[in-house]
Design a protein around this motif. Sequence first.
Motif, PDB file in Angstrom:
ATOM      1  N   VAL A  23       0.852  -1.056  -0.168  1.00 56.62           N
ATOM      2  CA  VAL A  23       0.159   0.153  -0.008  1.00 56.62           C
ATOM      3  C   VAL A  23       0.852   1.258  -0.105  1.00 56.62           C
ATOM      4  O   VAL A  23       2.030   1.133   0.384  1.00 56.62           O
ATOM      5  CB  VAL A  23      -1.109   0.109   1.129  1.00 56.62           C
ATOM      6  N   ASP A  24       0.458   2.434  -0.455  1.00 52.26           N
ATOM      7  CA  ASP A  24       1.164   3.664  -0.465  1.00 52.26           C
ATOM      8  C   ASP A  24       0.837   4.354   0.823  1.00 52.26           C
ATOM      9  O   ASP A  24       2.048   4.845   1.298  1.00 52.26           O
ATOM     10  CB  ASP A  24       0.602   4.604  -1.479  1.00 52.26           C
ATOM     11  N   ASN A  25      -0.324   4.055   1.550  1.00 46.52           N
ATOM     12  CA  ASN A  25      -0.419   4.983   2.978  1.00 46.52           C
ATOM     13  C   ASN A  25      -0.946   3.941   3.859  1.00 46.52           C
ATOM     14  O   ASN A  25      -2.112   3.433   3.846  1.00 46.52           O
ATOM     15  CB  ASN A  25      -1.219   5.988   2.678  1.00 46.52           C
ATOM     16  N   LEU A  26      -0.143   3.576   4.709  1.00 52.50           N
ATOM     17  CA  LEU A  26      -0.563   2.491   5.748  1.00 52.50           C
ATOM     18  C   LEU A  26      -1.691   3.141   6.648  1.00 52.50           C
ATOM     19  O   LEU A  26      -2.526   2.531   6.853  1.00 52.50           O
ATOM     20  CB  LEU A  26       0.669   2.347   6.502  1.00 52.50           C
ATOM     21  N   GLU A  27      -1.320   4.327   7.160  1.00 50.91           N
ATOM     22  CA  GLU A  27      -2.687   4.821   8.180  1.00 50.91           C
ATOM     23  C   GLU A  27      -4.019   4.873   7.167  1.00 50.91           C
ATOM     24  O   GLU A  27      -4.836   4.544   8.029  1.00 50.91           O
ATOM     25  CB  GLU A  27      -2.320   6.246   8.592  1.00 50.91           C
ATOM     26  N   ARG A  28      -4.035   5.181   6.050  1.00 51.85           N
ATOM     27  CA  ARG A  28      -5.228   5.314   5.358  1.00 51.85           C
ATOM     28  C   ARG A  28      -5.939   4.008   5.170  1.00 51.85           C
ATOM     29  O   ARG A  28      -6.888   3.611   5.252  1.00 51.85           O
ATOM     30  CB  ARG A  28      -5.035   6.009   3.988  1.00 51.85           C
ATOM     31  N   ALA A  29      -5.066   2.998   4.798  1.00 48.62           N
ATOM     32  CA  ALA A  29      -5.408   1.542   4.662  1.00 48.62           C
ATOM     33  C   ALA A  29      -6.089   0.839   5.922  1.00 48.62           C
ATOM     34  O   ALA A  29      -6.989   0.304   5.995  1.00 48.62           O
ATOM     35  CB  ALA A  29      -4.254   0.623   4.173  1.00 48.62           C
ATOM     36  N   LEU A  30      -5.268   1.402   7.175  1.00 45.34           N
ATOM     37  CA  LEU A  30      -5.782   0.893   8.397  1.00 45.34           C
ATOM     38  C   LEU A  30      -7.167   1.331   8.860  1.00 45.34           C
ATOM     39  O   LEU A  30      -7.959   0.887   9.438  1.00 45.34           O
ATOM     40  CB  LEU A  30      -4.604   0.998   9.197  1.00 45.34           C
ATOM     41  N   GLU A  31      -7.251   2.591   8.328  1.00 43.13           N
ATOM     42  CA  GLU A  31      -8.533   3.521   8.775  1.00 43.13           C
ATOM     43  C   GLU A  31      -9.778   2.786   8.067  1.00 43.13           C
ATOM     44  O   GLU A  31     -10.614   2.526   8.544  1.00 43.13           O
ATOM     45  CB  GLU A  31      -8.301   4.986   8.240  1.00 43.13           C
ATOM     46  N   ILE A  32      -9.280   2.540   6.675  1.00 46.44           N
ATOM     47  CA  ILE A  32     -10.454   1.762   6.027  1.00 46.44           C
ATOM     48  C   ILE A  32     -10.741   0.346   6.546  1.00 46.44           C
ATOM     49  O   ILE A  32     -11.822  -0.061   6.905  1.00 46.44           O
ATOM     50  CB  ILE A  32      -9.964   1.498   4.435  1.00 46.44           C
ATOM     51  N   LEU A  33      -9.830  -0.521   6.860  1.00 47.78           N
ATOM     52  CA  LEU A  33      -9.982  -1.687   7.607  1.00 47.78           C
ATOM     53  C   LEU A  33     -10.831  -1.653   8.800  1.00 47.78           C
ATOM     54  O   LEU A  33     -11.856  -2.140   9.006  1.00 47.78           O
ATOM     55  CB  LEU A  33      -8.617  -2.551   7.962  1.00 47.78           C
ATOM     56  N   ARG A  34     -10.484  -0.561   9.786  1.00 53.69           N
ATOM     57  CA  ARG A  34     -10.917  -0.591  11.309  1.00 53.69           C
ATOM     58  C   ARG A  34     -12.549  -0.018  10.865  1.00 53.69           C
ATOM     59  O   ARG A  34     -13.321  -0.503  11.594  1.00 53.69           O
ATOM     60  CB  ARG A  34     -10.194   0.350  11.781  1.00 53.69           C
ATOM     61  N   LYS A  35     -12.832   0.878   9.768  1.00 60.19           N
ATOM     62  CA  LYS A  35     -14.239   1.234   9.487  1.00 60.19           C
ATOM     63  C   LYS A  35     -15.068   0.222   9.278  1.00 60.19           C
ATOM     64  O   LYS A  35     -16.152  -0.019   9.523  1.00 60.19           O
ATOM     65  CB  LYS A  35     -14.221   2.171   8.510  1.00 60.19           C
ATOM     66  N   ASN A  36     -14.620  -1.135   8.750  1.00 58.92           N
ATOM     67  CA  ASN A  36     -15.291  -1.943   8.102  1.00 58.92           C
ATOM     68  C   ASN A  36     -15.231  -3.349   9.434  1.00 58.92           C
ATOM     69  O   ASN A  36     -15.545  -4.431   9.073  1.00 58.92           O
ATOM     70  CB  ASN A  36     -14.546  -2.517   6.933  1.00 58.92           C
ATOM     71  N   GLY A  37     -14.883  -2.751  10.598  1.00 58.00           N
ATOM     72  CA  GLY A  37     -14.795  -3.858  11.918  1.00 58.00           C
ATOM     73  C   GLY A  37     -13.575  -4.695  11.599  1.00 58.00           C
ATOM     74  O   GLY A  37     -13.802  -5.691  12.501  1.00 58.00           O
ATOM     75  N   ILE A  38     -12.708  -4.449  11.064  1.00 58.98           N
ATOM     76  CA  ILE A  38     -11.418  -5.479  10.766  1.00 58.98           C
ATOM     77  C   ILE A  38     -10.366  -5.029  11.955  1.00 58.98           C
ATOM     78  O   ILE A  38      -9.839  -3.834  11.815  1.00 58.98           O
ATOM     79  CB  ILE A  38     -10.948  -5.613   9.629  1.00 58.98           C
ATOM     80  N   GLU A  39      -9.953  -5.891  13.035  1.00 59.57           N
ATOM     81  CA  GLU A  39      -8.854  -5.520  13.912  1.00 59.57           C
ATOM     82  C   GLU A  39      -7.501  -5.751  13.229  1.00 59.57           C
ATOM     83  O   GLU A  39      -7.478  -6.622  12.460  1.00 59.57           O
ATOM     84  CB  GLU A  39      -9.052  -6.539  15.071  1.00 59.57           C
ATOM     85  N   THR A  40      -6.841  -4.783  13.572  1.00 57.36           N
ATOM     86  CA  THR A  40      -5.380  -4.752  13.079  1.00 57.36           C
ATOM     87  C   THR A  40      -4.385  -4.753  14.011  1.00 57.36           C
ATOM     88  O   THR A  40      -4.682  -4.238  15.490  1.00 57.36           O
ATOM     89  CB  THR A  40      -5.213  -3.765  12.219  1.00 57.36           C
ATOM     90  N   GLU A  41      -3.218  -5.303  13.891  1.00 60.36           N
ATOM     91  CA  GLU A  41      -2.011  -5.160  14.950  1.00 60.36           C
ATOM     92  C   GLU A  41      -1.545  -3.758  14.745  1.00 60.36           C
ATOM     93  O   GLU A  41      -1.685  -3.088  13.889  1.00 60.36           O
ATOM     94  CB  GLU A  41      -1.109  -6.200  14.628  1.00 60.36           C
ATOM     95  N   GLY A  42      -0.619  -3.400  15.610  1.00 57.84           N
ATOM     96  CA  GLY A  42       0.051  -2.201  15.783  1.00 57.84           C
ATOM     97  C   GLY A  42       0.805  -2.166  14.408  1.00 57.84           C
ATOM     98  O   GLY A  42       1.335  -2.956  13.961  1.00 57.84           O
ATOM     99  N   ILE A  43       1.517  -1.049  14.164  1.00 58.00           N
ATOM    100  CA  ILE A  43       2.464  -0.756  13.108  1.00 58.00           C
ATOM    101  C   ILE A  43       3.745  -1.124  13.580  1.00 58.00           C
ATOM    102  O   ILE A  43       4.105  -0.602  14.538  1.00 58.00           O
ATOM    103  CB  ILE A  43       2.190   0.778  12.764  1.00 58.00           C
ATOM    104  N   ARG A  44       4.537  -1.903  12.664  1.00 49.13           N
ATOM    105  CA  ARG A  44       5.674  -2.373  12.877  1.00 49.13           C
ATOM    106  C   ARG A  44       6.741  -1.670  11.776  1.00 49.13           C
ATOM    107  O   ARG A  44       6.376  -1.329  10.856  1.00 49.13           O
ATOM    108  CB  ARG A  44       5.840  -3.855  13.042  1.00 49.13           C
ATOM    109  N   THR A  45       8.154  -1.833  12.066  1.00 51.01           N
ATOM    110  CA  THR A  45       8.867  -1.223  11.172  1.00 51.01           C
ATOM    111  C   THR A  45       9.981  -2.344  11.011  1.00 51.01           C
ATOM    112  O   THR A  45      10.614  -2.983  11.830  1.00 51.01           O
ATOM    113  CB  THR A  45       9.936   0.037  11.630  1.00 51.01           C
ATOM    114  N   ASP A  46      10.256  -2.720   9.548  1.00 48.86           N
ATOM    115  CA  ASP A  46      10.963  -3.716   9.135  1.00 48.86           C
ATOM    116  C   ASP A  46      12.314  -3.128   9.345  1.00 48.86           C
ATOM    117  O   ASP A  46      12.807  -2.232   8.779  1.00 48.86           O
ATOM    118  CB  ASP A  46      10.621  -3.973   7.744  1.00 48.86           C
TER     119      ASP A  46
END
Length: 134
Positions: free
Chosen positions: A83-106
């Motif tokens: 994805v280009d923007n991780l925060e935006r992608a996570l916002e969409i997932l969460r708005k759809n009731g999908i739980e996500t883990e915290g952001i990590r750095t490789d």
Amino acid sequence: MLRLNKIHHIAIICSDYEISKAFYTGILGLTILKETYRTERKSYKLDLALNDNYVIELFSFPHPPSRISRPEATGLRHLAFEVDNLERALEILRKNGIETEGIRTDILTGKRFTFFPDPDGLPLELYESNYHPD
């Protein structure tokens, strides 16, 4: 040595076809190339594309056995999407009731990523392509 060109597709067996179809198309935004119902197998096969590239075959079968996916079971570890923007992608997932883990750095690339489950608990990863740490 084999000469492989690219990954052709990834096959996923789901427990509830309609829920998984809605997840992969309505939430993740994959497009349907072809949907086939195979009467003799009581099974759907849904061919899905990402940016016009064939990537996933979503299958349904009557009463598929559960697969252990955590913690760190042998076999396919996860499926990663860029994805280009991780925060935006996570916002969409969460708005759809999908739980996500915290952001990590490789630690090897400095890029950010996180994980979330598909409807059957298959670990999916979002890997940010454009993030550059200061």
